[in-house]
Design an enzyme around this catalytic site. Structure first.
Site: not given
Ligand SMILES: NC(=O)c1ccc[n+]([C@@H]2O[C@H](COP(=O)([O-])OP(=O)(O)OC[C@H]3O[C@@H](n4cnc5c(N)ncnc54)[C@H](OP(=O)(O)O)[C@@H]3O)[C@@H](O)[C@H]2O)c1
Length: 249
Positions: A12-14, A16-18, A137, A150
């Site tokens: 899920t959330g695939g 973007s990013g991680i 996180s 958060y």
């Molecule tokens: N990057 C960091 O520093 C960090 C640190 C600790 C934990 N995390 C966790 O790692 C995970 C991935 O984050 P990331 O850094 O890769 O961020 P990201 O690039 O913003 O990716 C987040 C993904 O989740 C999707 N998403 C958000 N809300 C959603 C919803 N209601 N339904 C379906 N998809 C949804 C986003 O879709 P959209 O593109 O539509 O928004 C995106 O694909 C998250 O759970 C985040 O809390 C990240």
């Protein structure tokens, strides 16, 4: 040898990013990958980038019907799956004294309820011996400024995961927690930190990390691959901190 050859992985959330970095790595390692995200155009773009026959499903993890529809699609197209990564998440930094009920609910609907009901809908389709990865996180265990809501939403999913590791014991499904520290992804643009304050914020974060820098999505993807594959076959119920040592700092 490919580490996920012939496996089906749903992330899920695939888009973007991680999540996207993990989907790309899993696909290169032989998995049939299914990603989810909220926006059709961005999901389509990510599917093209990931390649290897990746499939994109659009939906909002805060909507329970989305998880049922995703489960139906996976059942119809692949019959079952091997790896589920509950990764979609949001963050908006706010001091507790100014958090609104709407902001609180938004975090918990996506980061917490979305994970819980996602696993409830998908777990019956995971093959015995498969595994679940929940993205939590560093904030769930370490106090960081303006992270309270958060942090709470992410601490809850770590607790869910430990319970699921026991609940799913009869099916030998492993459940692990991936806890990133600050990673350079699009989420940094969604923190509520102004563009002008971003460089100082990122510098401040990097200064707190023994590694001296923020993480890269690919580094989280490699940790997820370890948990998802045979390399992690005896790893169950752990919280893997991938944060350059920031937990200790
Ligand atoms: N990057 C960091 O520093 C960090 C640190 C600790 C934990 N995390 C966790 O790692 C995970 C991935 O984050 P990331 O850094 O890769 O961020 P990201 O690039 O913003 O990716 C987040 C993904 O989740 C999707 N998403 C958000 N809300 C959603 C919803 N209601 N339904 C379906 N998809 C949804 C986003 O879709 P959209 O593109 O539509 O928004 C995106 O694909 C998250 O759970 C985040 O809390 C990240």
């Amino acid at each position: 040898m490919q580490q996920l050859k012939d496996k089906v992985a749903v992330i899920t959330g695939g888009n973007s990013g991680i999540g996207k970095a993990t989907a790309s790595l899993f696909a290169r390692e032989g998995a049939q990958v299914v990603i989810t995200g909220r926006r059709q155009d961005i999901v389509d773009e990510a599917v093209r980038e990931i390649g290897h026959g990746a499939v994109g499903i659009v939906g909002d993890v805060a909507e329970l019907a989305h998880h049922q529809a995703l489960a139906e699609t996976v059942r119809a197209r692949f019959g079952a799956l091997d790896v589920y990564m509950a990764n979609a998440g949001i963050i908006n930094l706010t001091h507790s004294k100014t958090v609104t009920p709407e902001e609180y609910d938004r975090h918990f609907a996506t980061n917490t309820r979305g994970v819980f009901f996602g696993v409830q809908a998908i777990a019956p389709l995971i093959r015995d011996g498969g595994n679940i990865i929940v993205t939590s996180s560093l904030a769930a265990t370490k106090v960081l400024p303006d992270h309270a809501v958060y942090a709470g939403s992410k601490a809850a999913v770590a607790a869910f995961a430990r319970n699921w590791a026991i609940e799913l014991k009869p099916r030998r499904i492993r459940v692990n927690i991936l806890s990133p520290g600050p990673v350079d992804t699009a989420i940094l643009g969604k923190l509520g930190v102004s563009e002008a304050d971003r460089p100082a914020f990122e510098q401040q974060m990097a200064s707190l990390i023994p590694a001296g820098r923020m993480g890269r999505p690919e580094e989280l993807a490699r940790a997820a691959l370890f948990l998802a594959s045979e390399a992690g076959s005896f790893v169950n119920g752990v919280e893997l901190h991938v944060d350059g040592g920031m937990t200790l700092a």
